[in-house]
Design an enzyme around this catalytic site. Structure first.
Site, PDB file in Angstrom:
ATOM      1  N   PHE A  67      15.205  13.327  54.062  1.00 41.56           N
ATOM      2  CA  PHE A  67      16.265  14.317  53.862  1.00 41.56           C
ATOM      3  C   PHE A  67      17.014  14.081  52.553  1.00 41.56           C
ATOM      4  O   PHE A  67      17.463  15.030  51.905  1.00 41.56           O
ATOM      5  CB  PHE A  67      17.239  14.291  55.053  1.00 41.56           C
ATOM      6  CG  PHE A  67      18.273  15.368  54.997  1.00 41.56           C
ATOM      7  CD1 PHE A  67      17.968  16.666  55.378  1.00 41.56           C
ATOM      8  CD2 PHE A  67      19.564  15.098  54.560  1.00 41.56           C
ATOM      9  CE1 PHE A  67      18.934  17.664  55.328  1.00 41.56           C
ATOM     10  CE2 PHE A  67      20.527  16.083  54.502  1.00 41.56           C
ATOM     11  CZ  PHE A  67      20.211  17.380  54.891  1.00 41.56           C
ATOM     12  N   GLU A  68      17.152  12.835  52.135  1.00 41.73           N
ATOM     13  CA  GLU A  68      17.913  12.486  50.931  1.00 41.73           C
ATOM     14  C   GLU A  68      17.146  12.691  49.626  1.00 41.73           C
ATOM     15  O   GLU A  68      17.697  12.534  48.535  1.00 41.73           O
ATOM     16  CB  GLU A  68      18.406  11.041  51.027  1.00 41.73           C
ATOM     17  CG  GLU A  68      19.495  10.819  52.056  1.00 41.73           C
ATOM     18  CD  GLU A  68      19.010  10.822  53.502  1.00 41.73           C
ATOM     19  OE1 GLU A  68      19.806  11.195  54.385  1.00 41.73           O
ATOM     20  OE2 GLU A  68      17.836  10.452  53.751  1.00 41.73           O
ATOM     21  N   HIS A  98      13.901  18.240  65.440  1.00 42.43           N
ATOM     22  CA  HIS A  98      14.355  17.522  64.244  1.00 42.43           C
ATOM     23  C   HIS A  98      13.337  17.650  63.112  1.00 42.43           C
ATOM     24  O   HIS A  98      13.692  17.891  61.954  1.00 42.43           O
ATOM     25  CB  HIS A  98      14.591  16.049  64.600  1.00 42.43           C
ATOM     26  CG  HIS A  98      15.030  15.199  63.465  1.00 42.43           C
ATOM     27  ND1 HIS A  98      16.316  15.236  62.968  1.00 42.43           N
ATOM     28  CD2 HIS A  98      14.361  14.284  62.722  1.00 42.43           C
ATOM     29  CE1 HIS A  98      16.416  14.387  61.964  1.00 42.43           C
ATOM     30  NE2 HIS A  98      15.247  13.797  61.800  1.00 42.43           N
ATOM     31  N   PHE A 123       6.844  17.814  45.336  1.00 47.45           N
ATOM     32  CA  PHE A 123       6.917  17.651  46.788  1.00 47.45           C
ATOM     33  C   PHE A 123       5.760  16.760  47.250  1.00 47.45           C
ATOM     34  O   PHE A 123       4.663  17.236  47.515  1.00 47.45           O
ATOM     35  CB  PHE A 123       6.846  19.027  47.456  1.00 47.45           C
ATOM     36  CG  PHE A 123       7.058  19.003  48.942  1.00 47.45           C
ATOM     37  CD1 PHE A 123       8.334  19.008  49.468  1.00 47.45           C
ATOM     38  CD2 PHE A 123       5.980  19.011  49.811  1.00 47.45           C
ATOM     39  CE1 PHE A 123       8.537  19.012  50.846  1.00 47.45           C
ATOM     40  CE2 PHE A 123       6.170  19.012  51.187  1.00 47.45           C
ATOM     41  CZ  PHE A 123       7.444  19.013  51.702  1.00 47.45           C
TER      42      PHE A 123
END
Length: 166
Positions: A67-68, A98, A123
């Site tokens: 996520f970071e 999630h 990515f």
């Protein structure tokens, strides 16, 4: 499935891969699922070196989780020191939604950072159903997504240079 019999990191038919010398690369690596992300990192780093990147021009930054990655990529690009940022992470499907929220947020976040800075933000995130699929794509039978991310970073940095946006 198209990848069942294919090593996705085979670049023998990918066309020319430009010389990476002179480009500065940031690699942001999620610490979560470290067995996988460390393998992705090794693949990316070794591929950058293989195609001419100088060790001094490859900068690595760990972050707590996938996520970071978007925030870290933005922090790196704010410095104006990098020609491309490679984001490496791994999200493995669990029993809750999630997985969906993280994968969607990270894909959108990385895209938005790339657009905001008009710089390549790659990515290199595995989004797998299970641990074995991740292993297979982090140096296993399907190659190493880290290798692919590095080749993409090189090609995109070269494109930016060719277009005069480096």
């Amino acid at each position: 499935m198209a990848t069942q019999l294919k090593n996705l990191s085979d670049f023998s038919t990918a066309g020319d891969i430009p010389d990476a010398a002179g480009f500065n690369f940031g690699i942001v690596v999620a610490e979560w699922n470290a067995e996988i992300t460390n393998a992705l990192y090794q693949g990316a780093y070794n591929t950058l070196i293989k195609y001419g990147a100088q060790e001094a021009n490859i900068h690595s930054y760990p972050v707590p989780g996938t996520f970071e990655l978007s925030t870290a990529a933005e922090l790196l690009l704010k410095t104006a020191k990098f020609d491309a940022v490679i984001c490496l992470g791994c999200v493995i499907q669990g029993e809750t939604r999630h997985f969906d929220f993280i994968c969607d947020a990270v894909a959108n976040g990385i895209t938005n950072v790339a657009i905001k800075y008009a710089k390549p933000v790659i990515f290199g995130v595995l989004t797998t159903d299970n641990q074995q699929q991740a292993i297979d794509r982090a140096g296993g039978k399907h190659g190493n997504k880290g290798d692919e991310a590095a080749v993409t970073a090189i090609k995109m940095a070269k494109l930016a240079e060719t277009l005069g946006t480096k």
